[in-house]
Write a protein that holds these residues in place. Structure first.
Motif, PDB file in Angstrom:
ATOM      1  N   ALA A 953      -8.593  -8.477  -3.066  1.00 50.95           N
ATOM      2  CA  ALA A 953      -6.856  -7.791  -3.028  1.00 50.95           C
ATOM      3  C   ALA A 953      -6.054  -8.817  -3.337  1.00 50.95           C
ATOM      4  O   ALA A 953      -6.418 -10.091  -3.194  1.00 50.95           O
ATOM      5  N   PRO A 954      -4.745  -8.616  -4.859  1.00 52.66           N
ATOM      6  CA  PRO A 954      -3.541  -8.778  -4.770  1.00 52.66           C
ATOM      7  C   PRO A 954      -2.624  -9.054  -3.838  1.00 52.66           C
ATOM      8  O   PRO A 954      -2.503 -10.773  -3.436  1.00 52.66           O
ATOM      9  N   ALA A 955      -3.135  -8.469  -2.499  1.00 53.79           N
ATOM     10  CA  ALA A 955      -2.068  -8.744  -1.525  1.00 53.79           C
ATOM     11  C   ALA A 955      -2.463 -10.321  -0.625  1.00 53.79           C
ATOM     12  O   ALA A 955      -2.206 -10.438  -0.306  1.00 53.79           O
ATOM     13  N   ALA A 956      -3.731 -10.392  -0.882  1.00 55.87           N
ATOM     14  CA  ALA A 956      -4.431 -11.104   0.182  1.00 55.87           C
ATOM     15  C   ALA A 956      -4.052 -12.440  -1.213  1.00 55.87           C
ATOM     16  O   ALA A 956      -3.569 -13.470  -0.138  1.00 55.87           O
ATOM     17  N   LYS A 970       4.501 -15.152   6.624  1.00 57.31           N
ATOM     18  CA  LYS A 970       2.625 -14.783   6.518  1.00 57.31           C
ATOM     19  C   LYS A 970       2.907 -14.647   8.148  1.00 57.31           C
ATOM     20  O   LYS A 970       2.472 -13.199   8.594  1.00 57.31           O
ATOM     21  N   GLU A 971       3.142 -15.253   9.127  1.00 60.78           N
ATOM     22  CA  GLU A 971       3.224 -15.251  10.576  1.00 60.78           C
ATOM     23  C   GLU A 971       3.888 -13.634  11.269  1.00 60.78           C
ATOM     24  O   GLU A 971       3.528 -12.841  11.662  1.00 60.78           O
ATOM     25  N   SER A 972       5.246 -13.868  10.159  1.00 56.90           N
ATOM     26  CA  SER A 972       5.892 -12.241  10.731  1.00 56.90           C
ATOM     27  C   SER A 972       5.967 -11.301   9.830  1.00 56.90           C
ATOM     28  O   SER A 972       5.570 -10.613  10.349  1.00 56.90           O
ATOM     29  N   LEU A 973       5.129 -11.210   8.554  1.00 58.02           N
ATOM     30  CA  LEU A 973       4.757 -10.352   7.747  1.00 58.02           C
ATOM     31  C   LEU A 973       3.607  -9.397   8.913  1.00 58.02           C
ATOM     32  O   LEU A 973       3.581  -8.076   8.828  1.00 58.02           O
ATOM     33  N   LEU A 974       2.830 -10.737   9.987  1.00 56.43           N
ATOM     34  CA  LEU A 974       1.814  -9.846  10.604  1.00 56.43           C
ATOM     35  C   LEU A 974       2.019  -9.562  11.396  1.00 56.43           C
ATOM     36  O   LEU A 974       1.440  -8.723  12.282  1.00 56.43           O
ATOM     37  N   GLN A 997      -4.925   6.399  14.798  1.00 54.22           N
ATOM     38  CA  GLN A 997      -3.523   5.430  14.893  1.00 54.22           C
ATOM     39  C   GLN A 997      -3.834   4.395  15.500  1.00 54.22           C
ATOM     40  O   GLN A 997      -2.782   3.371  15.428  1.00 54.22           O
ATOM     41  N   ASN A 998      -4.372   4.053  15.975  1.00 52.58           N
ATOM     42  CA  ASN A 998      -4.745   2.511  17.073  1.00 52.58           C
ATOM     43  C   ASN A 998      -5.274   1.706  16.271  1.00 52.58           C
ATOM     44  O   ASN A 998      -5.849   0.503  16.976  1.00 52.58           O
ATOM     45  N   GLN A 999      -5.783   1.863  14.667  1.00 51.23           N
ATOM     46  CA  GLN A 999      -6.361   0.667  14.149  1.00 51.23           C
ATOM     47  C   GLN A 999      -5.546  -0.499  13.763  1.00 51.23           C
ATOM     48  O   GLN A 999      -4.287   0.162  13.300  1.00 51.23           O
ATOM     49  N   LYS A1000      -5.918  -1.249  13.774  1.00 50.24           N
ATOM     50  CA  LYS A1000      -5.105  -2.213  13.662  1.00 50.24           C
ATOM     51  C   LYS A1000      -4.996  -3.002  11.374  1.00 50.24           C
ATOM     52  O   LYS A1000      -5.671  -2.817  11.169  1.00 50.24           O
ATOM     53  N   PRO A1001      -3.852  -2.940  11.554  1.00 58.64           N
ATOM     54  CA  PRO A1001      -3.524  -2.740  10.150  1.00 58.64           C
ATOM     55  C   PRO A1001      -3.410  -4.003   9.226  1.00 58.64           C
ATOM     56  O   PRO A1001      -3.682  -5.036   9.880  1.00 58.64           O
ATOM     57  N   GLY A1002      -4.470  -3.906   8.237  1.00 60.58           N
ATOM     58  CA  GLY A1002      -4.780  -4.998   7.462  1.00 60.58           C
ATOM     59  C   GLY A1002      -3.461  -6.492   6.669  1.00 60.58           C
ATOM     60  O   GLY A1002      -2.786  -5.111   6.779  1.00 60.58           O
ATOM     61  N   ASP A1003      -4.331  -7.245   6.829  1.00 62.88           N
ATOM     62  CA  ASP A1003      -2.679  -8.088   5.479  1.00 62.88           C
ATOM     63  C   ASP A1003      -2.647  -7.258   4.394  1.00 62.88           C
ATOM     64  O   ASP A1003      -1.321  -7.065   4.222  1.00 62.88           O
ATOM     65  N   ASP A1004      -3.768  -6.174   3.616  1.00 62.76           N
ATOM     66  CA  ASP A1004      -3.148  -6.314   2.606  1.00 62.76           C
ATOM     67  C   ASP A1004      -2.339  -4.900   2.453  1.00 62.76           C
ATOM     68  O   ASP A1004      -1.280  -4.806   1.757  1.00 62.76           O
ATOM     69  N   ALA A1005      -2.575  -3.549   3.712  1.00 63.46           N
ATOM     70  CA  ALA A1005      -2.009  -2.948   3.794  1.00 63.46           C
ATOM     71  C   ALA A1005      -0.233  -3.394   3.808  1.00 63.46           C
ATOM     72  O   ALA A1005       0.700  -2.649   3.449  1.00 63.46           O
ATOM     73  N   LEU A1006      -0.102  -3.481   4.685  1.00 67.67           N
ATOM     74  CA  LEU A1006       0.917  -4.785   5.760  1.00 67.67           C
ATOM     75  C   LEU A1006       1.731  -5.081   4.543  1.00 67.67           C
ATOM     76  O   LEU A1006       2.922  -4.315   4.739  1.00 67.67           O
ATOM     77  N   PHE A1007       1.059  -5.728   3.469  1.00 71.30           N
ATOM     78  CA  PHE A1007       2.471  -6.555   2.372  1.00 71.30           C
ATOM     79  C   PHE A1007       2.743  -4.904   1.694  1.00 71.30           C
ATOM     80  O   PHE A1007       3.457  -4.840   0.964  1.00 71.30           O
ATOM     81  N   ASP A1008       1.387  -4.210   1.179  1.00 70.84           N
ATOM     82  CA  ASP A1008       2.114  -3.369   0.120  1.00 70.84           C
ATOM     83  C   ASP A1008       2.951  -2.316   0.959  1.00 70.84           C
ATOM     84  O   ASP A1008       3.488  -2.207   0.185  1.00 70.84           O
ATOM     85  N   PHE A1013       8.512  -1.047   0.621  1.00 72.19           N
ATOM     86  CA  PHE A1013      10.922  -0.299   1.001  1.00 72.19           C
ATOM     87  C   PHE A1013      10.569   0.216   1.857  1.00 72.19           C
ATOM     88  O   PHE A1013      11.551   1.684   2.090  1.00 72.19           O
ATOM     89  N   GLU A1014       9.394   1.141   2.294  1.00 73.14           N
ATOM     90  CA  GLU A1014       9.211   1.881   2.764  1.00 73.14           C
ATOM     91  C   GLU A1014      10.118   2.036   4.401  1.00 73.14           C
ATOM     92  O   GLU A1014      10.258   3.305   4.945  1.00 73.14           O
ATOM     93  N   ASP A1015      10.487   1.186   5.132  1.00 75.43           N
ATOM     94  CA  ASP A1015      10.757   0.957   5.790  1.00 75.43           C
ATOM     95  C   ASP A1015      12.637   0.795   5.727  1.00 75.43           C
ATOM     96  O   ASP A1015      12.998   1.276   6.575  1.00 75.43           O
ATOM     97  N   LEU A1016      13.164   0.356   4.787  1.00 76.93           N
ATOM     98  CA  LEU A1016      13.897   0.200   4.498  1.00 76.93           C
ATOM     99  C   LEU A1016      14.741   1.759   4.324  1.00 76.93           C
ATOM    100  O   LEU A1016      16.016   2.047   4.684  1.00 76.93           O
ATOM    101  N   ILE A1017      13.731   2.193   3.276  1.00 75.66           N
ATOM    102  CA  ILE A1017      14.378   3.948   3.328  1.00 75.66           C
ATOM    103  C   ILE A1017      15.234   4.406   4.261  1.00 75.66           C
ATOM    104  O   ILE A1017      15.874   5.583   3.887  1.00 75.66           O
ATOM    105  N   LEU A1018      13.912   4.198   5.020  1.00 76.66           N
ATOM    106  CA  LEU A1018      14.296   4.985   6.893  1.00 76.66           C
ATOM    107  C   LEU A1018      15.333   4.642   6.870  1.00 76.66           C
ATOM    108  O   LEU A1018      16.706   5.862   7.942  1.00 76.66           O
ATOM    109  N   LEU A1019      16.312   3.564   6.722  1.00 77.02           N
ATOM    110  CA  LEU A1019      17.723   2.804   7.138  1.00 77.02           C
ATOM    111  C   LEU A1019      19.040   3.775   6.015  1.00 77.02           C
ATOM    112  O   LEU A1019      20.231   3.321   6.785  1.00 77.02           O
ATOM    113  N   GLU A1020      18.684   3.918   5.392  1.00 73.09           N
ATOM    114  CA  GLU A1020      19.766   4.402   4.001  1.00 73.09           C
ATOM    115  C   GLU A1020      20.084   6.002   4.961  1.00 73.09           C
ATOM    116  O   GLU A1020      20.063   6.582   5.740  1.00 73.09           O
ATOM    117  N   HIS A1021      21.847   5.547   4.518  1.00 76.24           N
ATOM    118  CA  HIS A1021      22.367   7.055   5.544  1.00 76.24           C
ATOM    119  C   HIS A1021      21.812   7.938   5.340  1.00 76.24           C
ATOM    120  O   HIS A1021      21.920   8.966   6.204  1.00 76.24           O
TER     121      HIS A1021
END
Length: 1456
Positions: A953-956, A970-974, A997-1008, A1013-1021
């Protein structure tokens, strides 16, 4: 210190002092007088080294002299050597007579001119010119052991040991063997030049397309000698310094000539391959010759000024030689002629200057001749070479004639010079000194000047072009019969093609010049609603090109043939609009059913097979370029085409045309129709799950490069997928073969087309007053046909036919008639065919047309013309070949193409001959090298595609680029922070609740997740999910089921006292690339980095595409070379054949069998410029060419019969226009009761040979001709006629079993069952089904009978299948059987539920009825519904009336 030379050495007696202390240095006078060459040292010493050795180096003192140079000192002193055969020195004992320079016990054996060496290592080009002087001995002469000798210095080890070298002319070493004979000094183009035979043959050979007969050498070099001499000139360090070196270069290269006995086609091809290497030294030498500063006709003995005769004219001879212009490696020809294109100014100036010099001197002679070389040329040789080179040049650079003013001026100047020369030699006495030997024959000057004048006029026509009228008024000529309403209507409604249309071209593929038209239709062309430009195929119709011109004829035939080809493709426009539409149930039903057949009612066999669920899975290399491998659904049973299950070998054939159609609702830019061809065998996927629909792999090579790039992007980024809805359509039984090849050939330069005066549409509308000329080669002085072999048993006095002598023609007709082998019409037809350059022989069935064709071929072969036999179908070709073989015309035949039946013709098949030849030809090694190169390129692509598919996939892919830029990112992404991991798992759980829920996330899914910006949206006021938030978005305030309430509780679980701050930084790209924590990037920074990575990804895709394009170009170039070498092997085989049989081939003399069934466009595509004699044999009243488009046929009452008549053959059109033809009227096949049906309905002049009346009756039958009337009984509700069919099959079975009894008609082929249908797959649709039904009834009878053994029933069914021929009428032309059973019944629909394309109104047309009634020799039996036939066909009504008058119509067979 310079050594002193021996003054006695150069005296006639030589130096007799064996202890001479002076240097033996030969003078030029000594070298010239030397006629033999002594052995030389293995190190190929220079002349000075060989003859100037001091005495101290070669001889000792005393009774036992020192060992000479090159002799093993150990063996010299002791008689043995520990190294044996491995020793690098010569083993010679003192006292050996062959000791170098006479040293030993026999000094009298010494001679300064010793015998020649058994091998000849090459010297430098300058030393080669001075060969013949004595030198030191060779190791091979003096070798004292039994071991094989070592190769000398600069000799090729492979060639020395094996007699062959795979590098051929590219080898940098001498090709010599231990038994090789040394070269002697031979001149170039000397006065005793060899010729092809007598003077008459020399004159006739000038008509060949090449100039080899004019450039023969008296003493040519063999291929090995030419290689050894050329390798010095092809060295990297070599440059021409003296003119003599150029002459010597041409001695070697000019030896490559088809008239030289030592040179085969493979030798010329391999030498050309070495010379024409792009960037090679061969091209550099040729360019040096073209660019030589001073080239003069009067060069004399000058070393700086190059002789035009000896240095430049051989260049013209080589470029026009058979090895060059007839090479099948077309890239080599283009490379050689590119030298003229790049150096045209110098090339043309050299020729013009020297022609002017010759015209001023009134001679081509050089007043200062050089000894050993001829300094003259002749005008025929020069002008034939110039005209041939210019013709080939204009063929490859078509636009140059219209755009290059210098070229047009040059052609005009050369033509003017030729006219002055021809005028000079034709005067009495001649005013131009040209004493060529060919002019000694009476009439040769007129013959040769006439031929060359035609060549000059053709070149002038090419550069002058043709007058084009945008209004089409060229066709507005007044016919003799006054105005024609059809023509008036056409002129009123005329709208020209392309640029001639007032509003502009209709689409992007609409042009006046057919050379600019793409053969495969474009998408814009298919979707265009404007009326197409389809010219009328009648004399006087409006057209942009003049009447009576080949421009018009070729344009009309090209456009009509292309319209015929595009008939099936035009349906694709509606398919594209219907694709994805719910309002079109047919397409939707086929797609829901996993594919199937889409019938086209407008064409005969235009079924389109639709494949669904298209997924690209890989890419491969093919001869058509880069090919895409698709996975498609296999059409379910019941919806598959007949060629899937009926004949599996025809499923998805290589070269079958396909169309890829895609439609997207997002916009019209995604819609498209893209053509391609099957480029590999289909394969069924073995990993298909049980119970699931089968999947097939189809390899397709597309013509559109943009589509290939799009599909490559889909492979690189699988998540993107194909846009919208896509299907793949296979056009069953339509390949990229005959029609596209014919179309390409029809775009030949019209001015080079032969027989224009007969073939072009006459302005007067008739050819009845046309006088047909004799074949041009037969008008050569002294030429006669020898017809003795045509007389009874080939005995008797000689019978010569002179085509220029009317008395000879009349005498030949009378002698042939009296011989007893020909009737009056046949004797006239044979003589007419030999004396007319365009001959048409027609006649009813059974009149001996094939027999006459065989006898004409016998006369042509006896004269050595090597004709080509052409036929449209393999059946027709094999029929006449059997006649040729059985009548002993010749067995030296090469049969091109597929043999219809396995019999004695198989040995003549080109494939069998190539297999027999095998690796005996050196071209086989060259082809194997190219094949290995293809494997290397294929492996390179497979490795590349494997890496591409692995990256996924393109993320990979972006991760891969990111890793190469900054591995820490790349190390910090993983390794995201724990709270981000929790959010990621929560989002994944909402998207896929079944995921652990214990399944290890893939590189493509983490990059997507990172770039969304899903994590940053939660930090909005003020994060508040709106109603439009997708269901996959995270809302932790409502996630109590996961163990926490609200955002604060969520962060508290991870040790945060309060919600972390949202990053708001905006760093530069450089800083981001050096950062170490990718999760700390703000939205702005993530956007910046994502854009950068996307740019890198695009660059990667561009680089990948560039790599694939390079691989494709390399593969295509190597494949074309391999194909060219293979075709060259075919040429080598065909060159030695007396007769070549094919369905398409270039030739000088061509005989077309069954020409009445060959489409005119197909016939014209085989009439190439080299053709001088055309003989067409056929019957215009029998089968017509089969077309797909009804609109173009004579069956169409509107436009087809009035305007196009495209299913008229060339024979039909010429006969209708009144061209004089030879008509046969006496038939020798059918019994009179059968021929009467033809005579009363179609052939009033048909006569029966009197011997036919002696034919006995059909065994077991009381009637020889009978019609079994099967009354039509059908279900009115369903219109089912199965009852009638079943009854007829019972009657057919009974008749077959009755006739197949022993002593009746039990030999294979005695009986044939024919079905009438215009459908080319009639046998597959109905005949095969009929055969099965008969066999089934035979087996049922066996089971129901008490006295009939079931095993015998099965054997009887097998016997019927084996001995009876089951054919459609269309597949039985030119064949015959003792008994013909004609089946005229058909069901409502065939077994597959597909309605037949035909009806009674077309099935029973006169042409097919003609063939059906004329195939039987002894008996004709017909099954049909008389009432239906009489109501739908006047012809059948007349036939049935005749049969009823003879009481030959009934309900039961008249069996005895």
């Amino acid at each position: 210190m310079t050594e002193r030379a021996c003054r006695y050495y150069n005296l006639p007696s030589g130096c007799t002092n064996t202890r001479c202390s002076f240097a033996h240095i030969p003078t030029l006078k000594t070298l010239a007088a030397t006629t033999t060459q002594a052995s030389r040292d293995t190190r190929s010493l220079s002349p000075t080294d060989t003859f100037s050795r001091p005495r101290s180096a070669t001889v000792g003192s005393g009774s036992n002299p020192r060992a000479p140079h090159g002799v093993c000192r150990v063996y010299w002193s002791s008689g043995r050597c520990p190294y044996g055969a491995r020793c690098r020195h010569t083993h010679v004992e003192p006292g050996t007579p062959d000791t170098p320079n006479g040293f030993g016990s026999n000094p009298s054996a010494a001679s300064p001119r010793s015998p020649p060496a058994p091998y000849s290592p090459s010297l430098s080009p300058t030393q080669e010119l001075n060969r013949g002087f004595p030198s030191s001995p060779t190791r091979t002469t003096l070798f004292a052991t039994s071991a094989p000798p070592r190769p000398p210095h600069e000799a090729c080890t492979f060639y020395w040991n094996n007699g062959a070298c795979h590098r051929e002319f590219r080898c940098h070493y001498d090709h010599v063997t231990p038994s090789a004979v040394p070269l002697i000094d031979r001149g170039l183009l000397s006065d005793d030049r060899s010729d092809a035979g007598d003077i008459a043959q020399v004159v006739a050979s000038v008509l060949a397309t090449n100039t080899d007969s004019l450039f023969t050498l008296s003493k040519p070099l063999s291929p090995n000698e030419a290689h050894n001499r050329l390798r010095g000139y092809l060295a990297d360090h070599f440059t021409f310094k003296w003119a003599q070196e150029v002459y010597d270069f041409w001695w070697a290269l000019g030896s490559s000539n088809a008239f030289h006995a030592d040179w085969k086609i493979e030798d010329g091809q391999l030498l050309m391959d070495a010379i024409a290497t792009v960037g090679g030294n061969g091209l550099k030498r040729l360019q040096d010759i073209i660019q030589w500063p001073d080239i003069s006709l009067h060069a004399g003995k000058s070393t700086k000024t190059m002789s035009f005769q000896r240095g430049f004219v051989p260049l013209l001879g080589y470029l026009s030689s058979d090895a060059v212009i007839h090479s099948t490696v077309y890239s080599n020809i283009t490379t050689l002629y590119s030298l003229i294109h790049e150096n045209f100014a110098k090339f043309s100036k050299t020729i013009e200057d020297n022609l002017n010099m010759a015209l001023s001197a009134k001679s081509f002679n050089d007043p200062n001749k050089v000894h050993g070389h001829i300094g003259t040329i002749n005008g025929v040789q020069l002008f034939k070479a110039i005209f041939t080179v210019l013709s080939e040049y204009l063929t490859r650079y078509k636009d140059a004639a219209l755009t290059d003013t210098n070229l047009r001026n040059f052609v005009r100047n050369v033509a003017a010079s030729y006219r002055k020369w021809s005028d000079g030699i034709m005067k009495t006495p001649p005013t131009f000194d040209d004493p060529w030997e060919g002019f000694q024959e009476e009439g040769s000057r007129e013959f040769l000047t006439s031929y060359l004048t035609q060549k000059a006029d053709t070149l002038l026509k090419i550069i002058n072009g043709v007058t084009i009228d945008p209004t089409g008024h060229h066709g507005a000529t007044k016919l003799k019969n006054g105005s024609d309403p059809i023509l008036e209507e056409l002129r009123h409604d005329y709208v020209g093609p392309g640029e001639h249309r007032p509003e502009g071209p209709r689409h992007d593929n609409d042009f006046v010049d057919i050379r600019a038209i793409q053969i495969i239709p474009t998408q814009e062309e298919l979707l265009c609603d404007l009326p197409r430009f389809i010219p009328a195929n009648i004399p006087g119709a409006p057209h942009p090109f003049p009447p009576d011109s080949m421009h018009r004829l070729l344009d009309v035939q090209f456009r009509l043939l292309r319209e015929e080809m595009n008939t099936s493709y035009r349906r694709l426009g509606s398919v594209l609009s219907e694709l994805g539409s719910k309002d079109q149930p047919l397409i939707s039903q086929i797609m829901q059913g996993k594919g199937g057949i889409l019938l086209d009612p407008d064409v005969y066999s235009g079924d389109m097979v639709i494949y669904t669920n298209i997924i690209p899975s890989d890419m491969k290399l093919s001869p058509h370029g880069l090919a895409v491998v698709f996975e498609v659904d296999q059409p379910p049973k019941g919806t598959r085409p007949l060629h899937w299950d009926g004949l599996s070998q025809t499923k998805l054939l290589w070269g079958t045309l396909v169309a890829f159609i895609t439609r997207s609702e997002s916009g019209a830019t995604q819609n498209g129709i893209f053509f391609g061809v099957i480029s590999g065998p289909p394969g069924e996927r073995k990993d298909t799950p049980p119970g699931m629909p089968g999947r097939y792999e189809i390899t397709v090579s597309f013509f559109d490069q943009a589509l290939k790039s799009s599909l490559l992007r889909t492979l690189v980024h699988p998540h993107v997928g194909l846009p919208g809805t896509s299907i793949l359509i296979e056009f069953a039984h339509q390949t990229l073969g005959l029609i596209p090849t014919c179309l390409e050939t029809l775009r030949v330069e019209p001015t080079t087309f032969p027989f224009t005066r007969y073939l072009a549409h006459p302005g007067s509308g008739t050819l009845s007053s046309m006088r047909i000329r004799p074949p041009s080669y037969a008008t050569a002085p002294g030429f006669t046909f020898e017809l003795q072999s045509l007389l009874q048993d080939g005995r008797g006095q000689s019978l010569k036919l002179n085509v220029n002598d009317s008395a000879s023609i009349l005498a030949a007709r009378q002698r042939l008639k009296k011989s007893g082998r020909f009737d009056v019409d046949q004797a006239k037809a044979v003589v007419d065919a030999l004396t007319r350059e365009v001959s048409v022989i027609t006649g009813p069935p059974g009149t001996g047309k094939s027999f006459i064709g065989g006898e004409i071929l016998r006369a042509l072969i006896a004269k050595g013309t090597k004709p080509v036999l052409l036929a449209l179908t393999n059946q027709a070709l094999d029929s006449i070949l059997r006649i040729i073989v059985d009548s002993d015309v010749t067995t030296n035949i090469v049969r091109l193409g597929w043999v219809a039946e396995t019999d004695k013709l198989s040995e003549f098949c080109l494939g069998a001959k190539m297999s027999a030849l095998g690796p005996q030809t050196r071209l086989y090694d060259a082809m194997s090298q190219e094949r290995r190169q293809l494997k290397v390129i294929e492996a390179e692509l497979a490795k590349l595609m494997k890496n591409i598919l692995r990256r996924g996939a393109p993320a990979a892919t972006l991760d891969h680029i990111m890793t190469s830029s900054n591995p820490r990112l790349k190390e910090s992404l993983l390794s995201p922070p724990p709270w981000i991991q929790a959010i990621f798992h929560l989002k994944a759980a909402l998207s896929n609740p079944k995921q652990s829920q214990n399944q290890k996330p893939g590189d493509d899914a983490l990059f997507d997740f990172w770039r969304s910006f899903e994590d940053l949206i939660l930090l909005e006021h003020h994060y508040t999910p709106s109603s439009s938030t997708p269901s996959t978005s995270l809302d932790v305030r409502n996630s109590s089921t996961y163990g926490f309430d609200g955002i604060d509780e969520f962060f508290a679980r991870f040790g945060f006292a309060q919600r972390p701050e949202c990053p708001c930084t905006d760093r530069s790209l450089r800083e981001l690339l050096l950062a170490s924590d990718i999760w700390s990037f703000s939205i702005m920074e993530r956007t910046t980095l994502t854009m950068h990575l996307n740019e890198l990804l695009e660059q990667s895709d561009t680089s990948l595409q560039s790599t694939l394009v390079n691989l494709q170009q390399k593969y295509t170039a190597v494949y074309e070379r391999m194909t060219g070498i293979k075709e060259q092997i075919c040429r080598q085989i065909m060159k030695d054949a007396s007769l070549i049989a094919s369905t398409s081939l270039d030739a000088q003399v061509m005989v077309i069998e069954d020409a009445g069934q060959m489409q005119e466009a197909h016939c014209l595509s085989n009439i190439l410029p080299s053709l001088q004699h055309l003989i067409m044999i056929g019957d215009p009243q029998q089968l017509r060419p089969t077309l797909e488009c009804r609109r173009l046929t004579v069956d169409d009452p509107d436009e087809g019969s009035r305007l196009f008549r495209f299913d008229d053959s060339l024979v039909t059109r010429l006969s209708r226009l009144g061209l004089p033809t030879s008509k046969l009227n006496t038939q020798y096949r059918m019994r009179p009761s059968i021929s009467r049906l033809l005579r009363d309905t179609q052939y009033p002049a048909l006569k029966d040979n009197r011997d036919l009346a002696k034919m006995g009756p059909v065994i077991g039958m009381s009637k020889d001709v009978f019609f079994l009337d099967q009354i039509r009984v059908e279900d009115e509700a369903t219109e089912d006629v199965s009852g009638q069919i079943h009854s007829a099959v019972q009657h057919l079975k009974d008749l077959l079993l009755h006739l197949l009894r022993p002593q009746h008609y039990d030999e294979e082929g005695d009986i044939a069952v024919l079905l009438l249908s215009p459908d080319p797959f009639a046998y597959l649709r109905r005949g095969q089904n009929l055969e099965k039904q008969v066999a089934r009834l035979i087996e049922l009878d066996a089971h129901s009978s008490t006295s009939f053994d079931p095993l015998k029933g099965a054997q009887k069914a097998a016997e019927v299948k084996e001995k009876v021929y089951w054919r459609s009428v269309d597949n039985f032309p030119g064949q015959e059987a003792k008994v013909i059973i004609l089946w005229l019944l058909e069901a409502k629909a065939d077994e597959g539920g597909q309605s037949a394309h035909s009806s009674y109104s077309t099935e029973f047309a006169k042409a097919r009825v003609n063939v059906a009634l004329s195939r039987a020799r002894e008996g004709l039996y017909i099954l049909g519904d008389a009432q239906v036939l009489e109501g739908r066909s006047e012809l059948w009504a007349q036939i049935l009336k005749e049969l009823r008058s003879e009481d030959a119509v009934g309900k039961e067979w008249p069996m005895k």
